[in-house]
Design a protein around this motif. Structure first.
Motif, PDB file in Angstrom:
ATOM      1  N   ARG A   4      -1.062   7.654   3.961  1.00  0.00           N
ATOM      2  CA  ARG A   4      -0.994   6.469   3.833  1.00  0.00           C
ATOM      3  C   ARG A   4      -2.226   5.728   3.645  1.00  0.00           C
ATOM      4  O   ARG A   4      -3.100   5.996   4.434  1.00  0.00           O
ATOM      5  CB  ARG A   4       0.020   5.635   4.876  1.00  0.00           C
ATOM      6  CG  ARG A   4       0.217   4.263   4.646  1.00  0.00           C
ATOM      7  CD  ARG A   4       1.308   3.873   5.381  1.00  0.00           C
ATOM      8  NE  ARG A   4       1.134   3.711   6.854  1.00  0.00           N
ATOM      9  CZ  ARG A   4       1.868   3.652   7.901  1.00  0.00           C
ATOM     10  NH1 ARG A   4       3.275   3.776   7.762  1.00  0.00           N
ATOM     11  NH2 ARG A   4       1.436   3.459   9.321  1.00  0.00           N
ATOM     12  N   CYS A   5      -2.273   5.017   2.575  1.00  0.00           N
ATOM     13  CA  CYS A   5      -3.274   4.228   2.357  1.00  0.00           C
ATOM     14  C   CYS A   5      -3.897   3.062   3.360  1.00  0.00           C
ATOM     15  O   CYS A   5      -2.763   2.369   3.768  1.00  0.00           O
ATOM     16  CB  CYS A   5      -3.341   3.495   0.797  1.00  0.00           C
ATOM     17  SG  CYS A   5      -4.547   2.316   0.667  1.00  0.00           S
ATOM     18  N   ILE A   6      -4.929   3.085   3.932  1.00  0.00           N
ATOM     19  CA  ILE A   6      -5.512   2.206   4.973  1.00  0.00           C
ATOM     20  C   ILE A   6      -5.420   0.686   4.515  1.00  0.00           C
ATOM     21  O   ILE A   6      -5.252  -0.139   5.258  1.00  0.00           O
ATOM     22  CB  ILE A   6      -6.439   2.540   5.728  1.00  0.00           C
ATOM     23  CG1 ILE A   6      -7.730   2.651   4.850  1.00  0.00           C
ATOM     24  CG2 ILE A   6      -6.299   4.039   6.253  1.00  0.00           C
ATOM     25  CD1 ILE A   6      -9.098   2.878   5.642  1.00  0.00           C
ATOM     26  N   GLU A   7      -5.588   0.612   3.158  1.00  0.00           N
ATOM     27  CA  GLU A   7      -5.636  -0.602   2.550  1.00  0.00           C
ATOM     28  C   GLU A   7      -4.299  -1.516   2.183  1.00  0.00           C
ATOM     29  O   GLU A   7      -4.179  -2.479   2.510  1.00  0.00           O
ATOM     30  CB  GLU A   7      -6.460  -0.685   1.377  1.00  0.00           C
ATOM     31  CG  GLU A   7      -8.039  -0.265   1.690  1.00  0.00           C
ATOM     32  CD  GLU A   7      -8.928  -1.244   2.599  1.00  0.00           C
ATOM     33  OE1 GLU A   7      -8.538  -2.505   2.652  1.00  0.00           O
ATOM     34  OE2 GLU A   7      -9.947  -0.809   3.008  1.00  0.00           O
ATOM     35  N   CYS A   8      -3.679  -0.584   1.362  1.00  0.00           N
ATOM     36  CA  CYS A   8      -2.332  -1.245   0.860  1.00  0.00           C
ATOM     37  C   CYS A   8      -0.965  -0.578   1.318  1.00  0.00           C
ATOM     38  O   CYS A   8       0.117  -1.000   0.837  1.00  0.00           O
ATOM     39  CB  CYS A   8      -2.202  -1.388  -0.602  1.00  0.00           C
ATOM     40  SG  CYS A   8      -2.054   0.568  -1.450  1.00  0.00           S
ATOM     41  N   ASP A   9      -1.106   0.320   2.156  1.00  0.00           N
ATOM     42  CA  ASP A   9      -0.002   1.282   2.724  1.00  0.00           C
ATOM     43  C   ASP A   9       0.838   1.956   1.846  1.00  0.00           C
ATOM     44  O   ASP A   9       1.866   2.456   2.179  1.00  0.00           O
ATOM     45  CB  ASP A   9       0.996   0.126   3.324  1.00  0.00           C
ATOM     46  CG  ASP A   9       0.303  -0.373   4.864  1.00  0.00           C
ATOM     47  OD1 ASP A   9      -0.419   0.155   5.491  1.00  0.00           O
ATOM     48  OD2 ASP A   9       0.946  -1.589   5.373  1.00  0.00           O
ATOM     49  N   ARG A  20      -8.073   9.581  -2.637  1.00  0.00           N
ATOM     50  CA  ARG A  20      -8.177   8.113  -2.256  1.00  0.00           C
ATOM     51  C   ARG A  20      -6.816   7.422  -2.984  1.00  0.00           C
ATOM     52  O   ARG A  20      -6.150   8.096  -3.955  1.00  0.00           O
ATOM     53  CB  ARG A  20      -9.258   7.507  -3.251  1.00  0.00           C
ATOM     54  CG  ARG A  20     -10.742   7.891  -2.574  1.00  0.00           C
ATOM     55  CD  ARG A  20     -11.877   7.042  -3.340  1.00  0.00           C
ATOM     56  NE  ARG A  20     -11.899   5.772  -2.600  1.00  0.00           N
ATOM     57  CZ  ARG A  20     -13.230   5.604  -2.311  1.00  0.00           C
ATOM     58  NH1 ARG A  20     -14.177   6.021  -2.715  1.00  0.00           N
ATOM     59  NH2 ARG A  20     -13.522   4.417  -1.460  1.00  0.00           N
ATOM     60  N   CYS A  21      -6.508   6.439  -2.522  1.00  0.00           N
ATOM     61  CA  CYS A  21      -5.307   5.674  -3.081  1.00  0.00           C
ATOM     62  C   CYS A  21      -5.694   4.936  -4.343  1.00  0.00           C
ATOM     63  O   CYS A  21      -6.806   4.679  -4.810  1.00  0.00           O
ATOM     64  CB  CYS A  21      -4.893   4.364  -2.311  1.00  0.00           C
ATOM     65  SG  CYS A  21      -3.581   3.443  -2.811  1.00  0.00           S
ATOM     66  N   GLU A  22      -4.660   4.795  -5.351  1.00  0.00           N
ATOM     67  CA  GLU A  22      -4.985   3.928  -6.385  1.00  0.00           C
ATOM     68  C   GLU A  22      -5.752   2.964  -6.325  1.00  0.00           C
ATOM     69  O   GLU A  22      -6.486   2.380  -7.323  1.00  0.00           O
ATOM     70  CB  GLU A  22      -3.640   3.879  -7.318  1.00  0.00           C
ATOM     71  CG  GLU A  22      -2.622   5.031  -8.045  1.00  0.00           C
ATOM     72  CD  GLU A  22      -1.627   4.524  -8.026  1.00  0.00           C
ATOM     73  OE1 GLU A  22      -1.131   3.563  -7.909  1.00  0.00           O
ATOM     74  OE2 GLU A  22      -0.654   5.725  -8.519  1.00  0.00           O
ATOM     75  N   CYS A  23      -5.707   2.195  -5.176  1.00  0.00           N
ATOM     76  CA  CYS A  23      -6.445   0.939  -4.948  1.00  0.00           C
ATOM     77  C   CYS A  23      -7.923   1.301  -4.713  1.00  0.00           C
ATOM     78  O   CYS A  23      -8.394   0.721  -4.155  1.00  0.00           O
ATOM     79  CB  CYS A  23      -5.668   0.105  -4.152  1.00  0.00           C
ATOM     80  SG  CYS A  23      -5.859   0.380  -2.468  1.00  0.00           S
ATOM     81  N   GLN A  24      -8.177   2.523  -4.458  1.00  0.00           N
ATOM     82  CA  GLN A  24      -9.547   2.910  -3.936  1.00  0.00           C
ATOM     83  C   GLN A  24      -9.469   3.017  -2.332  1.00  0.00           C
ATOM     84  O   GLN A  24     -10.556   3.383  -2.019  1.00  0.00           O
ATOM     85  CB  GLN A  24     -10.645   2.270  -4.511  1.00  0.00           C
ATOM     86  CG  GLN A  24     -10.938   2.598  -6.099  1.00  0.00           C
ATOM     87  CD  GLN A  24     -11.008   4.017  -6.267  1.00  0.00           C
ATOM     88  OE1 GLN A  24     -11.942   4.614  -5.910  1.00  0.00           O
ATOM     89  NE2 GLN A  24     -10.191   4.440  -7.343  1.00  0.00           N
TER      90      GLN A  24
HETATM   91 ZN    ZN Z   1      -4.141   1.557  -1.686  1.00  0.00          ZN
END
Ligand code: ZN
Length: 362
Positions: A4-9, A20-24
């Motif tokens: 799970r992305c720590i920035e956008c979940d 990394r997530c698509e949002c980096q």
């Molecule tokens: Zn993200």
């Protein structure tokens, strides 16, 4: 099990090759863990970190059996009246990185990975190379040119291809990531892949078990990219959630003064170079997370000079423990804290002796 992305979940399946997530944003690892029954260990014949298997990510038993080298269960050595050193240099590849490397190799084996790329200041790459050999996975290790030849020779002995990069540790990671993109190899990063921390958390489980189901007052941890710190933090939160501890010990994150982005919070991304090559990380990717975690744990960051590190390495040698300079930073910090804060005298403490001094011979 999922990321799970720590920035956008946003979540990603465990089969995902995204590191990394698509949002980096960076990824965290999630899996269902029930309260671990430490009392069951009294009858457990498995003297490796797999004795905590039910609290670890789930892999096929025959994958674990073929990849594992019975890593873990390292000795606690009394160094001073109230101080213990956990002898992580007794691991199969002679450093604590085996804890995370074995899990990463089990993950890759279960995903049928045939080629992986890793960047490292030395020990993580060496550990991943060894477990890739066990798992029959080809491994390319990217290291900064300054890495001790003992570490690269060791990685090569496990069949890995070593690329020495004439650049900083951070730029070495960029080069490895470029190679991942071109080759579509699995990025076996001990920094980006959070399953690594599920392995390093067993460091704390072992201390808890070895100290008769208690923790010391102070836990010292060297901090570069935070691979041990994240493991310790996960385990502390689990033990607390399972009501096995009532409060957190004082976590002391230790950096070399010459490269201390967290302890000194310098705005400049400068690393002057340090004998503690394993934590010479000018800009750790998980820096923000580490600051948040230490805030949550009420931990502190300290830094020690080159002179203190070398002296601590020498003093540990005189206690029978030959460690590399990176592994001496915590003892240096312990001595400094005890001398400058007499109220810390009498508190129990554990320092990790992360890897052998033979690793830094040229
Ligand atoms: Zn993200």
């Amino acid at each position: 099990m999922y990321y799970r992305c720590i920035e956008c979940d946003k979540t990603y399946p465990i089969e995902s090759r995204n590191y990394r997530c698509e949002c980096q944003g960076l990824l965290a690892f999630h899996h269902k863990t029930n309260r671990f029954d430490f009392s069951s260990l009294r009858q457990c014949p498995d003297w490796s970190l797999w004795r905590y298997r039910s609290a670890l990510p789930v892999f096929d038993e025959h994958i674990i059996d073929s990849v594992s080298m019975h890593e873990g269960c390292t000795a606690m050595i009394r160094l001073e009246d109230h101080l213990y050193g956990k002898a992580e240099y007794l691991m199969p590849t002679l450093s604590f990185k085996d804890r995370g490397a074995v899990l990463l190799a089990c993950l890759m084996k279960s995903l049928s990975v045939s080629l992986c790329i890793v960047d490292s200041s030395g020990n993580a790459g060496t550990a991943i190379a060894a477990y890739c050999a066990r798992a029959d996975i080809a491994c390319s290790v990217y290291v900064p040119e300054s890495t001790s030849s003992a570490k690269t020779l060791q990685a090569e002995s496990y069949g890995a291809t070593v690329h020495r990069i004439g650049a900083t540790r951070v730029e070495t990671a960029v080069r490895a990531q470029e190679a991942v993109k071109i080759s579509r190899a699995f990025y076996a990063s001990h920094v980006y892949n959070p399953i690594f921390f599920e392995g390093t958390k067993t460091y704390l489980y072992e201390i808890f078990e070895q100290m008769d189901y208690r923790l010391p007052d102070m836990l010292f941890v060297p901090v570069g990219n935070g691979t041990l710190l994240f493991g310790i933090a996960i385990a502390l939160q689990e033990l607390f959630a399972w009501r096995l501890i009532e409060k957190f010990p004082l976590v002391v994150g230790v950096q070399a003064s010459q490269c201390a982005p967290l302890a000194l919070r310098s705005a400049e991304e400068v690393c002057l170079g340090t004998v503690a090559e394993g934590i010479a990380i000018a800009k750790p990717p998980r820096e923000k997370e580490m600051i948040q975690l230490m805030g949550m744990l009420h931990g502190i960051f300290v830094h020690v000079s080159e002179e203190q590190i070398v002296q601590a390495q020498h003093q540990l040698g005189l206690k029978g423990c030959y460690v590399e300079p990176t592994s001496a930073v915590c003892y240096a910090a312990y001595r400094t804290l005890i001398e400058t804060h007499p109220d810390f005298n009498g508190l129990t403490a554990v320092v990790p002796l992360c890897s052998t001094g033979l690793k830094t011979l040229h």
